[in-house]
Design a protein around this motif. Structure first.
Motif, PDB file in Angstrom:
ATOM      1  N   LEU A   1     -30.808  -3.251  24.261  1.00 36.74           N
ATOM      2  CA  LEU A   1     -31.293  -4.400  23.396  1.00 36.74           C
ATOM      3  C   LEU A   1     -31.063  -5.737  23.981  1.00 36.74           C
ATOM      4  CD1 LEU A   1     -30.245  -2.984  19.919  1.00 36.74           C
ATOM      5  CD2 LEU A   1     -32.649  -2.855  20.789  1.00 36.74           C
ATOM      6  N   PHE A   2     -30.058  -5.814  24.555  1.00 35.92           N
ATOM      7  CA  PHE A   2     -29.567  -7.181  25.311  1.00 35.92           C
ATOM      8  C   PHE A   2     -29.764  -6.993  26.719  1.00 35.92           C
ATOM      9  CE2 PHE A   2     -26.896  -6.095  21.526  1.00 35.92           C
ATOM     10  CZ  PHE A   2     -26.819  -7.077  20.902  1.00 35.92           C
ATOM     11  N   ALA A   3     -29.873  -5.985  27.247  1.00 32.75           N
ATOM     12  CA  ALA A   3     -29.816  -5.722  28.911  1.00 32.75           C
ATOM     13  C   ALA A   3     -31.619  -5.689  29.487  1.00 32.75           C
ATOM     14  CB  ALA A   3     -29.354  -4.778  29.427  1.00 32.75           C
ATOM     15  N   SER A   4     -32.404  -5.584  28.587  1.00 31.73           N
ATOM     16  CA  SER A   4     -33.881  -5.215  29.060  1.00 31.73           C
ATOM     17  C   SER A   4     -34.302  -6.384  30.070  1.00 31.73           C
ATOM     18  CB  SER A   4     -34.874  -4.857  27.856  1.00 31.73           C
ATOM     19  OG  SER A   4     -34.229  -3.727  27.273  1.00 31.73           O
ATOM     20  N   HIS A   5     -34.146  -7.396  29.344  1.00 33.73           N
ATOM     21  CA  HIS A   5     -34.742  -8.836  30.069  1.00 33.73           C
ATOM     22  C   HIS A   5     -33.836  -8.868  31.305  1.00 33.73           C
ATOM     23  CE1 HIS A   5     -35.564 -12.951  31.108  1.00 33.73           C
ATOM     24  NE2 HIS A   5     -34.000 -12.966  30.850  1.00 33.73           N
ATOM     25  N   HIS A   6     -32.732  -8.697  31.583  1.00 37.73           N
ATOM     26  CA  HIS A   6     -31.790  -8.727  32.739  1.00 37.73           C
ATOM     27  C   HIS A   6     -32.254  -7.828  33.866  1.00 37.73           C
ATOM     28  CE1 HIS A   6     -29.229 -11.978  30.803  1.00 37.73           C
ATOM     29  NE2 HIS A   6     -29.208 -11.094  29.812  1.00 37.73           N
ATOM     30  N   LEU A   7     -32.497  -6.537  33.294  1.00 35.67           N
ATOM     31  CA  LEU A   7     -32.986  -5.584  34.147  1.00 35.67           C
ATOM     32  C   LEU A   7     -34.374  -5.887  34.905  1.00 35.67           C
ATOM     33  CD1 LEU A   7     -31.609  -2.232  32.094  1.00 35.67           C
ATOM     34  CD2 LEU A   7     -30.862  -2.916  34.348  1.00 35.67           C
TER      35      LEU A   7
ATOM     36  N   HIS B   1     -26.215  -9.639  36.546  1.00 34.06           N
ATOM     37  CA  HIS B   1     -25.510  -9.819  35.342  1.00 34.06           C
ATOM     38  C   HIS B   1     -24.659  -8.540  34.600  1.00 34.06           C
ATOM     39  CE1 HIS B   1     -25.829 -10.675  30.892  1.00 34.06           C
ATOM     40  NE2 HIS B   1     -26.205 -11.890  31.440  1.00 34.06           N
ATOM     41  N   PRO B   2     -23.709  -8.938  33.952  1.00 32.58           N
ATOM     42  CA  PRO B   2     -22.866  -7.836  33.412  1.00 32.58           C
ATOM     43  C   PRO B   2     -23.639  -6.796  32.618  1.00 32.58           C
ATOM     44  CG  PRO B   2     -21.612 -10.039  33.153  1.00 32.58           C
ATOM     45  CD  PRO B   2     -23.171 -10.201  33.581  1.00 32.58           C
ATOM     46  N   PHE B   3     -24.575  -7.094  31.742  1.00 31.27           N
ATOM     47  CA  PHE B   3     -25.564  -6.220  31.058  1.00 31.27           C
ATOM     48  C   PHE B   3     -26.340  -5.422  31.670  1.00 31.27           C
ATOM     49  CE2 PHE B   3     -25.513  -9.045  27.027  1.00 31.27           C
ATOM     50  CZ  PHE B   3     -24.242  -8.460  26.522  1.00 31.27           C
ATOM     51  N   ALA B   4     -26.873  -5.977  32.845  1.00 32.78           N
ATOM     52  CA  ALA B   4     -27.586  -4.876  33.844  1.00 32.78           C
ATOM     53  C   ALA B   4     -26.641  -4.058  34.520  1.00 32.78           C
ATOM     54  CB  ALA B   4     -28.409  -6.037  34.827  1.00 32.78           C
ATOM     55  N   TYR B   5     -25.359  -4.401  35.093  1.00 31.93           N
ATOM     56  CA  TYR B   5     -24.555  -3.672  35.758  1.00 31.93           C
ATOM     57  C   TYR B   5     -24.009  -2.690  34.808  1.00 31.93           C
ATOM     58  CZ  TYR B   5     -20.110  -2.143  37.292  1.00 31.93           C
ATOM     59  OH  TYR B   5     -18.772  -0.996  37.507  1.00 31.93           O
ATOM     60  N   GLN B   6     -23.813  -3.032  33.422  1.00 31.34           N
ATOM     61  CA  GLN B   6     -23.224  -2.041  32.413  1.00 31.34           C
ATOM     62  C   GLN B   6     -24.234  -0.855  32.236  1.00 31.34           C
ATOM     63  OE1 GLN B   6     -20.217  -1.866  31.738  1.00 31.34           O
ATOM     64  NE2 GLN B   6     -19.917  -0.331  30.001  1.00 31.34           N
ATOM     65  N   SER B   7     -25.604  -1.399  31.816  1.00 30.33           N
ATOM     66  CA  SER B   7     -26.578  -0.383  31.737  1.00 30.33           C
ATOM     67  C   SER B   7     -26.746   0.701  33.003  1.00 30.33           C
ATOM     68  CB  SER B   7     -27.969  -1.230  31.647  1.00 30.33           C
ATOM     69  OG  SER B   7     -27.933  -1.905  30.465  1.00 30.33           O
ATOM     70  N   GLY B   8     -26.769   0.094  34.303  1.00 28.67           N
ATOM     71  CA  GLY B   8     -27.016   0.782  35.230  1.00 28.67           C
ATOM     72  C   GLY B   8     -25.999   1.800  35.604  1.00 28.67           C
ATOM     73  N   ILE B   9     -24.573   1.477  35.264  1.00 27.25           N
ATOM     74  CA  ILE B   9     -23.569   2.635  35.443  1.00 27.25           C
ATOM     75  C   ILE B   9     -23.621   3.735  34.263  1.00 27.25           C
ATOM     76  CG2 ILE B   9     -22.057   0.935  36.716  1.00 27.25           C
ATOM     77  CD1 ILE B   9     -20.068   0.870  34.350  1.00 27.25           C
ATOM     78  N   VAL B  10     -23.934   3.015  33.073  1.00 31.73           N
ATOM     79  CA  VAL B  10     -24.123   4.255  31.827  1.00 31.73           C
ATOM     80  C   VAL B  10     -25.374   5.037  32.192  1.00 31.73           C
ATOM     81  CG1 VAL B  10     -24.708   4.383  29.645  1.00 31.73           C
ATOM     82  CG2 VAL B  10     -23.148   2.494  30.342  1.00 31.73           C
TER      83      VAL B  10
END
Length: 295
Positions: free
Chosen positions: A46-52, A177-186
């Motif tokens: 919900l928060f990371a899509s834009h950054h990804l 961006h932290p959200f992009a990184y966090q989504s990637g590792i998940v």
């Protein structure tokens, strides 16, 4: 600010340890790991899509780093902890997990030749004594009666994986961006966890659905998976793994406080001694008093 983030991360992970042990009969380990990270990913997107989308070239460039971190911190560490809590006690888990600061120091030296200073080493030892004081209830002979089992080896493996994850944050791409990184590792972790979860289901190990199960998954998804990871990642990149490691020792402190607040337990002298030692060790590790210059 980074030390506040480290403190909050330790607080959120304290709840994760309690839940993984308290709910181990209702939620199988791989089921808890899979649903925890799936729910966390859905919230993150919900928060990371834009950054990804905006940083997809950067993500692809550092894909190997992201995959490695996902294997270490998401698939490896947490799954090993949940598996271990099926056969070990919370006391044993906290004892073994307390070696993480030492393992971080070893990994930092091996990977980056970053040596632990004498002051930092004394701080780690002091805070570790505080952990042992709380667990032993002020009776050091109690440690002689603690027996270890195969589950403790899983906790030790998990501790090593987390030390590697934390140390490897020194390679974190500054622009990512932290959200992009966090989504990637998940996502990387879920790819590994999912087939293991299917095997667990095929063995007839399913969750007991109910409010406690849903609340447990919600807690570990939001607090232990998203917030704690983002806080830890940010703080370690700011102050370094050696200074961050001793904050892991805050977990038994928070477990004690939570037990007093919600379970009606009382504070004993050994609690105060342990808490004082842990905080003294953290202060020694993280802060340096500089002599004031003479006018």
């Amino acid at each position: 600010m980074p030390y506040l983030l480290l403190t909050l991360a330790a607080l959120f992970w304290s709840g994760n340890f309690v839940i993984s042990r308290g709910m181990h009969t209702d939620i199988p380990p791989l089921g808890l790991s899979f649903w925890r990270w799936l729910v966390a990913l859905l919230i993150l997107l919900l928060f990371a899509s834009h950054h990804l989308i905006r940083q997809h070239h950067l993500v692809r460039r550092h894909l190997r780093f992201i995959i490695v971190q996902g294997l270490l911190g998401v698939a490896g560490f947490n799954t090993m902890i949940y598996l271990a809590m099926q056969t070990t006690t919370a006391i044993n888990a906290v004892l073994v997990n307390s070696c993480i600061p030492v393992l971080i120091a070893v990994c930092s030296w091996i990977m980056f030749r970053e040596a632990l200073t004498v002051r930092q080493g004394c701080g780690v030892l002091l805070s570790l004594c505080g952990v042992v004081s709380i667990i032993a209830k002020g009776r050091w002979e109690f440690l002689l009666s603690v027996s270890f089992n195969p589950g403790d080896l899983l906790v030790l493996l998990a501790a090593l994986l987390w030390a590697l994850y934390s140390t490897n944050l020194k390679n974190y791409p500054r622009e990512l961006h932290p959200f992009a990184y966090q989504s990637g590792i998940v996502v990387s972790g879920l790819i590994v966890i999912f087939p293991c979860y299917l095997v667990e289901l095929s063995m007839g190990k399913t969750m007991t659905m109910g409010i406690p199960t849903l609340l447990s998954i919600g807690y570990v998804a939001v607090f232990a998976s998203i917030l704690a990871f983002i806080f830890w990642n940010k703080a370690v990149r700011t102050v370094g793994p050696n200074k961050s490691g001793p904050f892991i020792h805050l977990m038994p402190v928070f477990s004690t406080i939570l037990a007093v607040l919600f379970l009606g337990e009382t504070i004993e002298a050994y609690h105060l001694l342990g808490i004082a030692l842990i905080f003294s060790g953290i202060m020694l590790t993280t802060f340096r008093v500089r002599p004031s210059s003479k006018l």
